[in-house]
Design a protein around this motif. Structure first.
Motif, PDB file in Angstrom:
ATOM      1  N   GLU A 185      17.219 -14.154  -3.571  1.00  0.00           N
ATOM      2  CA  GLU A 185      16.795 -13.118  -2.677  1.00  0.00           C
ATOM      3  C   GLU A 185      15.553 -12.434  -3.280  1.00  0.00           C
ATOM      4  O   GLU A 185      15.879 -11.830  -4.559  1.00  0.00           O
ATOM      5  CB  GLU A 185      18.029 -12.145  -2.000  1.00  0.00           C
ATOM      6  N   THR A 186      14.400 -12.011  -2.682  1.00  0.00           N
ATOM      7  CA  THR A 186      13.431 -11.135  -3.466  1.00  0.00           C
ATOM      8  C   THR A 186      12.779 -10.417  -2.198  1.00  0.00           C
ATOM      9  O   THR A 186      12.952 -10.707  -1.057  1.00  0.00           O
ATOM     10  CB  THR A 186      12.643 -11.902  -4.350  1.00  0.00           C
ATOM     11  N   LYS A 187      11.968  -9.339  -2.676  1.00  0.00           N
ATOM     12  CA  LYS A 187      11.432  -8.438  -1.576  1.00  0.00           C
ATOM     13  C   LYS A 187       9.798  -8.319  -1.976  1.00  0.00           C
ATOM     14  O   LYS A 187       9.372  -8.352  -2.944  1.00  0.00           O
ATOM     15  CB  LYS A 187      11.989  -7.044  -1.725  1.00  0.00           C
ATOM     16  N   VAL A 188       9.087  -8.169  -0.715  1.00  0.00           N
ATOM     17  CA  VAL A 188       7.830  -7.876  -0.986  1.00  0.00           C
ATOM     18  C   VAL A 188       7.520  -6.273  -1.041  1.00  0.00           C
ATOM     19  O   VAL A 188       7.990  -5.823  -0.392  1.00  0.00           O
ATOM     20  CB  VAL A 188       6.906  -8.460   0.312  1.00  0.00           C
ATOM     21  N   TRP A 189       6.539  -5.887  -2.070  1.00  0.00           N
ATOM     22  CA  TRP A 189       6.549  -4.361  -2.123  1.00  0.00           C
ATOM     23  C   TRP A 189       5.233  -4.153  -1.048  1.00  0.00           C
ATOM     24  O   TRP A 189       4.393  -4.800  -0.805  1.00  0.00           O
ATOM     25  CB  TRP A 189       5.963  -4.201  -3.545  1.00  0.00           C
ATOM     26  N   ILE A 190       5.041  -2.730  -0.908  1.00  0.00           N
ATOM     27  CA  ILE A 190       4.415  -2.517   0.048  1.00  0.00           C
ATOM     28  C   ILE A 190       2.873  -2.526  -0.131  1.00  0.00           C
ATOM     29  O   ILE A 190       2.181  -2.632   0.697  1.00  0.00           O
ATOM     30  CB  ILE A 190       4.471  -0.874   0.377  1.00  0.00           C
ATOM     31  N   ASN A 191       2.457  -2.902  -1.324  1.00  0.00           N
ATOM     32  CA  ASN A 191       0.879  -2.931  -1.644  1.00  0.00           C
ATOM     33  C   ASN A 191       0.537  -4.320  -1.121  1.00  0.00           C
ATOM     34  O   ASN A 191      -0.406  -4.565  -1.175  1.00  0.00           O
ATOM     35  CB  ASN A 191       0.858  -2.846  -3.339  1.00  0.00           C
ATOM     36  N   ASP A 192       1.602  -5.343  -1.050  1.00  0.00           N
ATOM     37  CA  ASP A 192       1.152  -6.654  -0.580  1.00  0.00           C
ATOM     38  C   ASP A 192       1.625  -6.839   0.903  1.00  0.00           C
ATOM     39  O   ASP A 192       1.745  -7.839   1.297  1.00  0.00           O
ATOM     40  CB  ASP A 192       2.208  -7.482  -1.483  1.00  0.00           C
ATOM     41  N   TYR A 193       1.631  -5.683   1.508  1.00  0.00           N
ATOM     42  CA  TYR A 193       1.786  -5.650   3.155  1.00  0.00           C
ATOM     43  C   TYR A 193       0.344  -6.212   3.749  1.00  0.00           C
ATOM     44  O   TYR A 193      -0.644  -5.988   3.273  1.00  0.00           O
ATOM     45  CB  TYR A 193       2.239  -4.528   3.740  1.00  0.00           C
TER      46      TYR A 193
ATOM     47  N   PRO B 299      10.113   0.218   5.076  1.00  0.00           N
ATOM     48  CA  PRO B 299       9.147  -0.077   6.446  1.00  0.00           C
ATOM     49  C   PRO B 299       7.780   0.190   6.502  1.00  0.00           C
ATOM     50  O   PRO B 299       6.899   0.130   7.382  1.00  0.00           O
ATOM     51  CB  PRO B 299      10.088   0.788   7.236  1.00  0.00           C
ATOM     52  N   LEU B 300       7.283   1.323   5.492  1.00  0.00           N
ATOM     53  CA  LEU B 300       6.037   1.790   5.311  1.00  0.00           C
ATOM     54  C   LEU B 300       5.389   2.391   6.731  1.00  0.00           C
ATOM     55  O   LEU B 300       4.414   1.873   7.315  1.00  0.00           O
ATOM     56  CB  LEU B 300       4.948   0.664   4.817  1.00  0.00           C
ATOM     57  N   PRO B 301       6.248   3.300   7.440  1.00  0.00           N
ATOM     58  CA  PRO B 301       5.977   3.897   8.670  1.00  0.00           C
ATOM     59  C   PRO B 301       4.355   4.392   8.929  1.00  0.00           C
ATOM     60  O   PRO B 301       3.880   4.375   9.851  1.00  0.00           O
ATOM     61  CB  PRO B 301       6.839   4.886   8.847  1.00  0.00           C
ATOM     62  N   THR B 302       3.829   4.618   7.666  1.00  0.00           N
ATOM     63  CA  THR B 302       2.451   5.395   7.865  1.00  0.00           C
ATOM     64  C   THR B 302       1.477   4.162   7.945  1.00  0.00           C
ATOM     65  O   THR B 302       0.172   4.325   8.060  1.00  0.00           O
ATOM     66  CB  THR B 302       2.050   6.320   6.546  1.00  0.00           C
ATOM     67  N   ALA B 303       1.719   3.087   7.682  1.00  0.00           N
ATOM     68  CA  ALA B 303       0.890   1.874   7.906  1.00  0.00           C
ATOM     69  C   ALA B 303       1.615   0.852   8.752  1.00  0.00           C
ATOM     70  O   ALA B 303       1.649  -0.552   7.919  1.00  0.00           O
ATOM     71  CB  ALA B 303       0.398   1.638   6.720  1.00  0.00           C
ATOM     72  N   PHE B 304       2.344   1.194   9.831  1.00  0.00           N
ATOM     73  CA  PHE B 304       3.233   0.285  10.353  1.00  0.00           C
ATOM     74  C   PHE B 304       2.645  -1.275  10.907  1.00  0.00           C
ATOM     75  O   PHE B 304       3.150  -2.242  10.917  1.00  0.00           O
ATOM     76  CB  PHE B 304       3.974   0.818  11.479  1.00  0.00           C
ATOM     77  N   ASP B 305       1.217  -1.236  11.219  1.00  0.00           N
ATOM     78  CA  ASP B 305       0.574  -2.394  11.606  1.00  0.00           C
ATOM     79  C   ASP B 305       0.513  -3.325  10.294  1.00  0.00           C
ATOM     80  O   ASP B 305       0.655  -4.365  10.429  1.00  0.00           O
ATOM     81  CB  ASP B 305      -1.011  -2.165  11.714  1.00  0.00           C
ATOM     82  N   ARG B 306       0.334  -2.757   9.001  1.00  0.00           N
ATOM     83  CA  ARG B 306       0.490  -3.732   7.858  1.00  0.00           C
ATOM     84  C   ARG B 306       1.769  -4.222   7.746  1.00  0.00           C
ATOM     85  O   ARG B 306       2.007  -5.340   7.112  1.00  0.00           O
ATOM     86  CB  ARG B 306       0.007  -2.926   6.793  1.00  0.00           C
ATOM     87  N   THR B 307       2.869  -3.446   8.146  1.00  0.00           N
ATOM     88  CA  THR B 307       4.276  -3.951   7.913  1.00  0.00           C
ATOM     89  C   THR B 307       4.491  -4.957   9.049  1.00  0.00           C
ATOM     90  O   THR B 307       5.318  -6.064   8.662  1.00  0.00           O
ATOM     91  CB  THR B 307       5.323  -2.839   8.353  1.00  0.00           C
ATOM     92  N   VAL B 308       3.978  -4.870  10.309  1.00  0.00           N
ATOM     93  CA  VAL B 308       4.019  -6.083  11.128  1.00  0.00           C
ATOM     94  C   VAL B 308       3.255  -7.170  10.723  1.00  0.00           C
ATOM     95  O   VAL B 308       3.849  -8.360  10.790  1.00  0.00           O
ATOM     96  CB  VAL B 308       3.666  -5.522  12.542  1.00  0.00           C
TER      97      VAL B 308
END
Length: 293
Positions: free
Chosen positions: A72-80, A109-118
């Motif tokens: 299991e691994t995770k994507v960091w917000i810079n790579d959204y 979740p990066l709520p301040t840039a949620f389009d990138r999260t989606v």
């Protein structure tokens, strides 16, 4: 047999895993090797930890067939973002030295840039559809973040990895997860984060209630907390670099807590978060460029 959980898409995952949060890259391979020798088959890492390569080294050196391991691994917000997250998958698999990832999740979740999260989540859906990942999920998503994602997602996350330990149980998050068939996976499951954040006067490891239950079973406080998670249907990913602790944390399958003991641990909840508030995680405050190699 060690307990497993079946995710909403039918994928079977070990319930108890080994985490490497804040494990220095130079000692990650040895810690994971010790964990695999002790019997762990789920290993949780993240691009932002900087130690995926060490996890991969341990996997290759273990001699354990890849199909018996759950990575299991995770994507960091810079790579959204859609394309960015597809590339993040390539970076992680290259460092891990594996072709597919068993569970690939968004780290915040990066709520301040949620389009990138989606956009990032849509990339996870694409990877799932292509068979390059076996399951997808999220981490640190509060109920409002989860609801906003589900309005635009095609695939319900299989897992939501969040801070859960006896001093911070997040019942609303767990309820939202359960409502959608999402597995709650606990990071800092034995409250290690409380040792250096939050209330410095309390420790889950020395809590009289937990210690008292542990003494009744001839176990340690850490073992009791992990058993609490497993009996309540959560996945847990304790971390350690000390071999004796790694082994101890996996020795939790030979006893059972009573309903009264489970309730007593539940009652220890303080409502105080140890980690960062997901709503406060922004690119401005938590930016970290994930290197290619």
């Amino acid at each position: 047999m060690h307990p497993t959980v079946t995710l909403d898409n039918g994928v079977v995952m070990p319930a108890l895993g080994f985490g490497v949060f804040q494990t220095p890259p130079k000692v990650t391979a040895q810690a994971v090797e010790t964990a695999l020798q002790a019997g762990y088959r789920l290993v949780d890492t993240a691009a932002s930890y900087g130690n995926e390569r060490g996890v991969g080294d341990a996997i290759r050196g273990s001699g354990i067939p890849r199909e018996e391991l759950f990575v299991e691994t995770k994507v960091w917000i810079n790579d959204y973002g859609y394309d960015e997250t597809l590339h993040a998958f390539d970076k992680s698999t290259r460092k891990l030295g594996i072709e597919h990832i068993d569970l690939f999740i968004l780290h915040q979740p990066l709520p301040t840039a949620f389009d990138r999260t989606v956009g990032a989540y849509r990339a996870l859906e694409q990877l799932l559809g292509d068979g390059r990942v076996r399951a997808i999920g999220v981490s640190n998503f509060m109920p409002d973040h989860l609801a906003a994602l589900l309005e635009r997602a095609e695939v319900i996350p299989a897992v939501n990895q969040v801070e859960v330990h006896p001093y911070f149980t997040q019942p609303a998050v767990q309820a939202a997860n359960a409502e959608h068939g999402i597995l709650t996976q606990a990071w800092s499951p034995i409250g290690g984060i409380t040792a250096y954040r939050g209330d410095q006067t309390r420790s889950t490891f020395t809590d009289p209630g937990i210690v008292g239950i542990a003494e009744q079973h001839g176990k340690t406080a850490a073992q009791v907390m992990l058993r609490w998670h497993l009996q309540q249907g959560r996945s847990a990913i304790p971390k350690s670099v000390r071999p004796e602790r790694i082994v101890e944390n996996f020795d939790v399958f030979d006893f059972e807590l009573t309903h009264e003991e489970l309730a007593a641990i539940d009652a220890l909840d303080t409502g105080v978060r140890g980690g960062p508030d997901p709503a406060a995680v922004t690119l401005a405050t938590f930016s970290r460029v994930i290197p290619e190699d």
